[in-house]
Design an enzyme around this catalytic site. Structure first.
Site, PDB file in Angstrom:
ATOM      1  N   HIS A 117       0.899  -1.134   0.051  1.00  0.00           N
ATOM      2  CA  HIS A 117       0.037  -0.012  -0.104  1.00  0.00           C
ATOM      3  C   HIS A 117       0.747   1.122  -0.032  1.00  0.00           C
ATOM      4  O   HIS A 117       2.121   1.119   0.669  1.00  0.00           O
ATOM      5  CB  HIS A 117      -0.635   0.046   1.360  1.00  0.00           C
ATOM      6  N   ASP A 194       3.546  -4.054   7.952  1.00  0.00           N
ATOM      7  CA  ASP A 194       2.362  -3.498   7.721  1.00  0.00           C
ATOM      8  C   ASP A 194       1.246  -4.376   7.769  1.00  0.00           C
ATOM      9  O   ASP A 194       0.954  -5.317   7.074  1.00  0.00           O
ATOM     10  CB  ASP A 194       2.039  -2.712   6.144  1.00  0.00           C
ATOM     11  N   GLN A 197      -4.284  -5.250   6.695  1.00  0.00           N
ATOM     12  CA  GLN A 197      -5.061  -6.473   6.191  1.00  0.00           C
ATOM     13  C   GLN A 197      -4.836  -7.482   6.918  1.00  0.00           C
ATOM     14  O   GLN A 197      -5.391  -8.733   6.642  1.00  0.00           O
ATOM     15  CB  GLN A 197      -4.700  -6.638   4.893  1.00  0.00           C
ATOM     16  N   LYS A 220     -10.493  -1.161  10.271  1.00  0.00           N
ATOM     17  CA  LYS A 220     -10.653  -2.342   9.426  1.00  0.00           C
ATOM     18  C   LYS A 220     -10.765  -3.396  10.466  1.00  0.00           C
ATOM     19  O   LYS A 220     -11.172  -4.607   9.687  1.00  0.00           O
ATOM     20  CB  LYS A 220      -9.325  -2.519   8.658  1.00  0.00           C
ATOM     21  N   CYS A 357      -4.821   2.429  -3.804  1.00  0.00           N
ATOM     22  CA  CYS A 357      -3.659   3.082  -3.178  1.00  0.00           C
ATOM     23  C   CYS A 357      -2.399   2.055  -3.324  1.00  0.00           C
ATOM     24  O   CYS A 357      -1.531   1.904  -2.193  1.00  0.00           O
ATOM     25  CB  CYS A 357      -3.664   3.533  -1.685  1.00  0.00           C
TER      26      CYS A 357
HETATM   27  C1  LIG Z   1      -2.359  -2.794   3.727  1.00  0.00           C
HETATM   28  C2  LIG Z   1      -2.718  -1.454   4.014  1.00  0.00           C
HETATM   29  N1  LIG Z   1      -1.854  -0.506   4.588  1.00  0.00           N
HETATM   30  C3  LIG Z   1      -2.098   0.540   4.950  1.00  0.00           C
HETATM   31  C4  LIG Z   1      -3.365   1.344   4.740  1.00  0.00           C
HETATM   32  C5  LIG Z   1      -3.541   2.539   5.134  1.00  0.00           C
HETATM   33  O1  LIG Z   1      -4.637   2.500   6.242  1.00  0.00           O
HETATM   34  P1  LIG Z   1      -5.488   3.740   6.804  1.00  0.00           P
HETATM   35  O2  LIG Z   1      -5.696   4.530   5.716  1.00  0.00           O
HETATM   36  O3  LIG Z   1      -6.442   3.261   7.765  1.00  0.00           O
HETATM   37  O4  LIG Z   1      -4.105   4.495   7.341  1.00  0.00           O
HETATM   38  C6  LIG Z   1      -4.247   0.382   4.077  1.00  0.00           C
HETATM   39  C7  LIG Z   1      -5.748   0.888   4.022  1.00  0.00           C
HETATM   40  O5  LIG Z   1      -6.257   0.566   3.030  1.00  0.00           O
HETATM   41  C8  LIG Z   1      -4.111  -0.948   3.807  1.00  0.00           C
HETATM   42  O6  LIG Z   1      -4.909  -1.837   3.145  1.00  0.00           O
END
Ligand SMILES: Cc1ncc(COP(=O)(O)O)c(C=O)c1O
Length: 401
Positions: A117, A194, A197, A220, A357
């Site tokens: 992401h 990260d 997910q 999430k 993203c």
């Molecule tokens: C794998 C991953 N990392 C980071 C994020 C960023 O999360 P947030 O928008 O809640 O900061 C997301 C959000 O979709 C994500 O799917």
């Protein structure tokens, strides 16, 4: 798991009986217990924590810090290793801006992947640019997966940081992270994982993984928006500099010097996200009660059923037919993902379309974007039926043009 009973815990599902909510990778719905916990704080407390010298503030402080305890135990961390942030993006940025900018030097290497992401890889692109370091990418295999062998091919004594996803938000693949963390540690690198997910969908134990940092968002995992977590090993957090300064994080301030509180407080400048933390703790309890292993197994069974039905429809490209989590990435041949999504909307199916993203994996797939359906424990076979009807309807509609 009694799915129908669980569905009844969610006001949005009670109020929208026809809705097939398949955008869980973007955000999970909120159960009553989370909404009630947030409301309870606002209705019966609504005061600041830490600084108030009166009973109501003491009680609110206890609730806030007890929430930290609950969340720490959810990922098997210690209390002082849980920093509250606005979300995974802020957590990932905090690691890069604090650890990265102070520990990366010219000539060093940072490893990342095309499955990230933007919130995971962009902060390190910036650190490498500022510090004169090199950002290296793990070559993905033919399915688009990160493998241990491919990771080894870019790992070297120059590697200082590995910024990597646990579960891809586009492909739903689970990274072989334990082995990768072990290898990274052998060359003295730290791993910023990260978990956005992963944490909502499977048991994540930071001690077992031995990751150095883990970032995730509350929204999430059935929690409120605006709250996230940065887990960091205490010895790392202890040696890191804050990146935001001000109220509540300061220890002693004079005209010529300033000192900070110990971790986690030195990273939480200003009035904290009190209701968010309390709501997130409630969400963790709720998920723990259902059982993360049950959730993972159920989601996989739903996606496998959906994928087998999707495969029967001609003219659909599935990008991750063998993924092990509840995410399906696909396109209807010749149909723009956003156009497809609007037909799904007409059929009361909520899905995501675009690059999610994650432009690097979208480019790797050689497409302008994908349609993403993502399952959670409250989805049903009825949702799959509506989803498949949506695919057929989108295909039929656009075949006229
Ligand atoms: C794998 C991953 N990392 C980071 C994020 C960023 O999360 P947030 O928008 O809640 O900061 C997301 C959000 O979709 C994500 O799917």
């Amino acid at each position: 798991m009694d799915i129908l009973k669980l569905r009844n815990d969610f006001p949005v599902l009670r109020e929208n009986k026809e809705l097939a909510y398949l955008d869980n990778a973007a955000m999970a719905l909120k159960p009553d217990c989370v909404i009630n916990a947030v409301n309870n704080y606002y209705e019966h407390y609504g005061v600041n924590v830490h600084r108030g010298v009166y009973q109501l503030s003491y009680e609110a402080t206890d609730m806030y810090e007890e929430a930290r305890n609950t969340i720490a135990s959810f990922i098997n961390a210690s209390f002082e290793e849980v920093v509250f942030t606005r979300g995974a993006s802020q957590s990932l940025n905090l690691v890069a801006s604090s650890y990265g900018l102070h520990n990366i030097n010219p000539g060093d290497e940072v490893i990342t992947t095309e499955l990230e992401h933007h919130s995971s890889n962009m902060p390190w692109f910036n650190v490498c640019k500022v510090k004169g370091a090199t950002l290296k990418y793990v070559p993905l295999d033919s399915e688009g997966r990160i493998t241990v062998d491919a990771f080894k091919s870019v790992l070297s004594n120059k590697t200082k940081v590995v910024a990597i996803t646990y579960v891809s938000n586009v492909m739903g693949y689970v990274t072989p992270i334990k082995e990768i963390i072990k290898l990274a540690h052998e060359v003295g690198a730290i791993v910023s994982l990260d978990g956005a997910q992963a944490v909502p969908h499977m048991n994540v134990d930071v001690k077992d993984l031995d990751c150095d940092f883990l970032s995730f968002s509350g929204h999430k995992l059935c929690g409120p928006t605006g709250i996230g977590v940065l887990y960091g090993k205490k010895e790392l957090l202890d040696n890191m500099e804050p990146i935001e300064f001000g109220g509540d994080m300061a220890d002693t301030v004079t005209k010529t010097s300033q000192t900070y509180k110990a971790t986690p407080y030195k990273f939480e400048a200003g009035t904290p996200i009190i209701a968010g933390a309390i709501g997130l703790a409630e969400a963790c309890k709720y998920l723990k009660n259902i059982g993360l292993d049950n959730i993972a197994k159920y989601e996989k069974s739903l996606r496998d059923k959906a994928v087998s039905l999707l495969k029967e429809i001609d003219g659909v490209t599935i990008y991750n037919p063998n993924a092990e989590t509840g995410i399906i990435a696909f396109n209807i041949d010749g149909v723009h993902p956003h156009d497809a999504a609007s037909v799904f909307d007409d059929h009361k199916v909520c899905i995501r379309a675009g690059h999610h993203c994650a432009q690097l994996i979208t480019a790797w797939l050689n497409t302008i974007g994908t349609v993403r359906a993502s399952f959670y424990f409250y989805n049903t076979e009825e949702d799959i039926k509506k989803f498949i009807e949506g695919v057929k309807a989108a295909k039929d509609f656009f075949s006229q043009f």
